[in-house]
Design a protein around this motif. Structure first.
Motif, mmCIF file in Angstrom:
data_model
loop_
_atom_site.group_PDB
_atom_site.id
_atom_site.type_symbol
_atom_site.label_atom_id
_atom_site.label_comp_id
_atom_site.label_asym_id
_atom_site.label_seq_id
_atom_site.Cartn_x
_atom_site.Cartn_y
_atom_site.Cartn_z
ATOM 1 N N GLU A 68 0.830 -1.202 0.000
ATOM 2 C CA GLU A 68 0.000 0.000 0.000
ATOM 3 C C GLU A 68 0.865 1.252 0.000
ATOM 4 O O GLU A 68 1.868 1.325 0.690
ATOM 5 N N ARG A 69 0.475 2.219 -0.802
ATOM 6 C CA ARG A 69 1.204 3.481 -0.903
ATOM 7 C C ARG A 69 0.512 4.498 0.015
ATOM 8 O O ARG A 69 -0.701 4.665 -0.035
ATOM 9 N N LEU A 70 1.324 5.142 0.809
ATOM 10 C CA LEU A 70 0.798 6.062 1.820
ATOM 11 C C LEU A 70 1.442 7.429 1.628
ATOM 12 O O LEU A 70 2.659 7.533 1.478
ATOM 13 N N ARG A 71 0.622 8.468 1.602
ATOM 14 C CA ARG A 71 1.147 9.837 1.504
ATOM 15 C C ARG A 71 1.286 10.411 2.918
ATOM 16 O O ARG A 71 0.338 10.380 3.692
ATOM 17 N N VAL A 72 2.470 10.878 3.211
ATOM 18 C CA VAL A 72 2.783 11.388 4.544
ATOM 19 C C VAL A 72 3.231 12.843 4.423
ATOM 20 O O VAL A 72 4.045 13.181 3.557
ATOM 21 N N THR A 73 2.701 13.697 5.286
ATOM 22 C CA THR A 73 3.128 15.100 5.336
ATOM 23 C C THR A 73 3.644 15.425 6.729
ATOM 24 O O THR A 73 3.486 14.632 7.659
ATOM 25 N N ALA A 74 4.230 16.585 6.854
ATOM 26 C CA ALA A 74 4.766 17.007 8.143
ATOM 27 C C ALA A 74 4.598 18.504 8.298
ATOM 28 O O ALA A 74 4.533 19.250 7.320
ATOM 29 N N SER A 75 4.521 18.958 9.550
ATOM 30 C CA SER A 75 4.440 20.376 9.888
ATOM 31 C C SER A 75 5.789 20.822 10.442
ATOM 32 O O SER A 75 6.414 20.094 11.206
ATOM 33 N N PHE A 76 6.203 22.051 10.083
ATOM 34 C CA PHE A 76 7.540 22.533 10.421
ATOM 35 C C PHE A 76 7.452 23.842 11.203
ATOM 36 O O PHE A 76 6.621 24.706 10.907
ATOM 37 N N GLY A 77 8.313 23.948 12.211
ATOM 38 C CA GLY A 77 8.491 25.179 12.962
ATOM 39 C C GLY A 77 9.947 25.606 12.917
ATOM 40 O O GLY A 77 10.840 24.790 13.167
ATOM 41 N N VAL A 78 10.208 26.876 12.582
ATOM 42 C CA VAL A 78 11.578 27.371 12.420
ATOM 43 C C VAL A 78 11.778 28.573 13.340
ATOM 44 O O VAL A 78 10.891 29.431 13.447
ATOM 45 N N ALA A 79 12.933 28.611 14.004
ATOM 46 C CA ALA A 79 13.275 29.752 14.849
ATOM 47 C C ALA A 79 14.778 29.983 14.776
ATOM 48 O O ALA A 79 15.557 29.056 14.534
ATOM 49 N N SER A 80 15.191 31.220 14.976
ATOM 50 C CA SER A 80 16.614 31.568 14.997
ATOM 51 C C SER A 80 16.971 32.062 16.393
ATOM 52 O O SER A 80 16.127 32.587 17.114
ATOM 53 N N GLY A 81 18.210 31.879 16.735
ATOM 54 C CA GLY A 81 18.667 32.296 18.062
ATOM 55 C C GLY A 81 20.104 31.893 18.284
ATOM 56 O O GLY A 81 20.915 31.905 17.338
#
Length: 584
Positions: free
Chosen positions: A532-545
């Motif tokens: 079975e083919r599964l589509r996977v996504t992700a959420s990203f958070g970016v910060a500098s410091g």
């Protein structure tokens, strides 16, 4: 003038040489065991400091409960609450003294700075206590919600000031006792969960005291606190917490029972807010809320204490074993020395002395002066044999040291690598983030942090099973590895969450890198075992410091808030620290 030694003098010299060689060999065998015993002592000292730091943080956090009760009750009805508050304050002061004593005995080069920081936090706590007492002495109707909220916030800051010290103590414990690193992280998660749960209750206290509706700022702060608690609950659910207390009556891990207790406390808070958040007519007072809500946080404290007891037992067992081995080695050395002394004494008195006497008699019978008798070389051969034995023992020790070094490097790699994905683990990320691992130059502290979380990962596990979830995590790790830049640090942060520490202060480039990884993950098909083919996504958070002990936690917090914002906006997207600043 040439000097000659008699045979008897050379024999005694040889005997003393053999004895000295035996003692030297024994000393070489004892030193590694003595070093192991000394290291076990250092591990226990590091555990004491870490445990004292956690206990102090908990005591200061727990002091907010009776303080909230005192501020929420009329001045004439606070006798019992004041007595309870004095008890909690005494306990906090005791833990301050214990932690100060522990740091004073710890082998920290920077302990004077931490002691000064501890004294400053104690002064801040005294100021918070004075504010609480002033509010409690005012008529109930004249108490200002703004002043109460400021007092609660100042109490939060005292615990926030302890966080770097707790982090350093935990990091140094994990450094001297790598086997405890997982438990150190779990203890920190339990502490943070308890702290954030307590803060959630304290945030509503100003409104309870003044019987006013919740302000939008307080509501936003409570939502943010709930988000952090949700993330920490996920960590606890995937932890080894069940090993501490076994299973509950339903056969589920004890971690679930601990979290259910916390969730029951959340439901108490929800019912309270549902009835009074908009109108200010709350069904509970601050004291009643404390009495009803705080007991649901205690399982977290109990689990953390059980975890500390477990670590303490293990480290004490290691010290006992090291002491036992050292004692047996000393006893064996004493026995060997005794045998050698007895053997030499018998040989000199029963063998060599008669031979020397016979040789002298033969010389006398031959009529030759003693000076004409050739000197024997048997003593030299005995010395050469002893040196040969010592040389073999030194070679054996060198081989053993190399083997130990190889084993130590293997254990270090195992402690720093995530077993499932082969990436660096959370411990390595924290060490590099706090600039404690010697990664890059110390002056290159400016950096960006990318946190990303697989969207709806729990659904994948629920629908396709945990093996499929593990395969998805491995595929995500492979895709991320193929897209990060050389030199940046990719790590599995925990569960389905990953992190990329970018050694570049430009947040725009970090956002571009995150967008690149997001698109690559969305475009990569995930093939399951059944085809079975599964589509996977992700959420990203970016910060500098900046990295380092003082900047890392702030960088991590801002990246986490950006990740939370990405999820709030619908997932499968990138949010940056700049977005948060714009919304604020």
């Amino acid at each position: 003038m040439q000097c000659y030694f008699t045979d008897r003098q050379k024999l005694w010299a040889s005997a003393l040489t053999v004895l000295a060689a035996t003692l030297g060999l024994g000393l070489m065998l004892i030193l590694p065991h003595h070093a192991d015993y000394r290291d076990s002592q250092r591990r226990l000292q590091a555990l004491e400091t870490f445990r004292s730091a956690l206990d102090l943080g908990h005591a200061v956090s727990a002091e907010r409960g009776p303080a909230n009760s005192v501020m929420g009750e009329p001045a004439g009805d606070t006798h019992a609450a004041r007595a309870r508050l004095r008890e909690f304050r005494t306990r906090s002061d005791l833990h301050f003294d214990r932690l100060r004593d522990s740091i004073g005995r710890a082998p920290w080069r920077d302990r004077s700075g931490w002691l000064a920081q501890l004294d400053r936090l104690r002064q801040q706590l005294q100021q918070v206590r004075a504010q609480v007492d002033r509010i409690a002495g005012q008529p109930h109707e004249s108490r200002d919600a703004t002043v109460v909220a400021a007092t609660v916030d100042h109490a939060f800051r005292v615990v926030d000031g302890l966080q770097p010290l707790i982090t350093v103590a935990g990091t140094r414990l994990a450094a001297v006792a790598p086997s405890t690193s997982g438990n150190v992280i779990l203890a920190r998660v339990l502490f943070d969960t308890r702290e954030y749960g307590g803060r959630l209750g304290s945030l509503v206290v100003p409104s309870l005291v003044t019987r006013t509706p919740l302000s939008p700022g307080t509501q936003a702060a409570m939502e943010q606190m709930r988000g952090r608690l949700g993330a920490l609950q996920e960590v606890l659910l995937h932890s080894d917490l069940a090993d501490l207390d076994g299973n509950d009556q339903d056969g589920m891990p004890q971690a679930s029972g601990t979290i259910r207790s916390l969730q029951e406390g959340m439901r108490i808070m929800d019912r309270l807010l549902a009835q009074g958040a908009a109108t200010g007519r709350y069904p509970l007072t601050a004291r009643m809320l404390t009495d009803a809500y705080v007991p649901h946080l205690r399982p977290l404290d109990e689990a953390r204490e059980n975890l500390m007891v477990l670590i303490d037992m293990r480290l004490h067992q290691e010290r006992t074993e090291a002491g036992r081995v050292l004692g047996w080695t000393l006893a064996a050395l004493a026995a060997v020395v005794g045998v050698v002394v007895a053997t030499l004494w018998v040989a000199l008195r029963r063998l060599f002395a008669p031979l020397l006497a016979a040789a002298q008699e033969l010389v006398a019978l031959a009529g030759q002066p003693p000076e004409a008798v050739p000197r024997t070389r048997s003593e030299i051969r005995l010395l050469q044999d002893a040196l040969q034995v010592l040389r073999h023992r030194l070679q054996e020790r060198d081989l053993l040291d190399r083997q130990r070094q190889a084993d130590g490097e293997q254990l270090k790699r195992a402690a720093e690598t995530d077993v499932l994905t082969g990436l660096a683990n959370r411990r390595v990320l924290h060490q590099v983030g706090e600039n404690l691992a010697g990664y890059r130059r110390a002056k290159d502290l400016a950096a960006c942090l990318i946190l990303f979380d697989v969207d709806h990962f729990k659904r994948i596990n629920d629908r396709h099973g945990h093996p499929a979830g593990d395969q998805v995590l491995r595929t995500v790790a492979a895709v991320a590895t193929a897209n990060v830049r050389t030199g940046d640090l990719l790590a599995r942060f925990g569960g389905e969450e990953f992190a990329v520490l970018v050694f570049d202060p430009d947040e725009t480039r970090a956002v571009a890198l995150a967008e690149k990884m997001r698109a690559a993950l969305a475009d990569t098909p995930h093939l399951l075992a059944g085809g079975e083919r599964l589509r996977v996504t992700a959420s990203f958070g970016v910060a500098s410091g900046t990295r380092g002990v003082l900047g890392w936690l702030d960088l991590l917090d801002r990246a986490d808030r950006a990740l939370y914002q990405a999820k709030q906006r619908g997932r499968d997207r990138v949010c940056a620290g700049a977005d948060l600043a714009t919304e604020d």
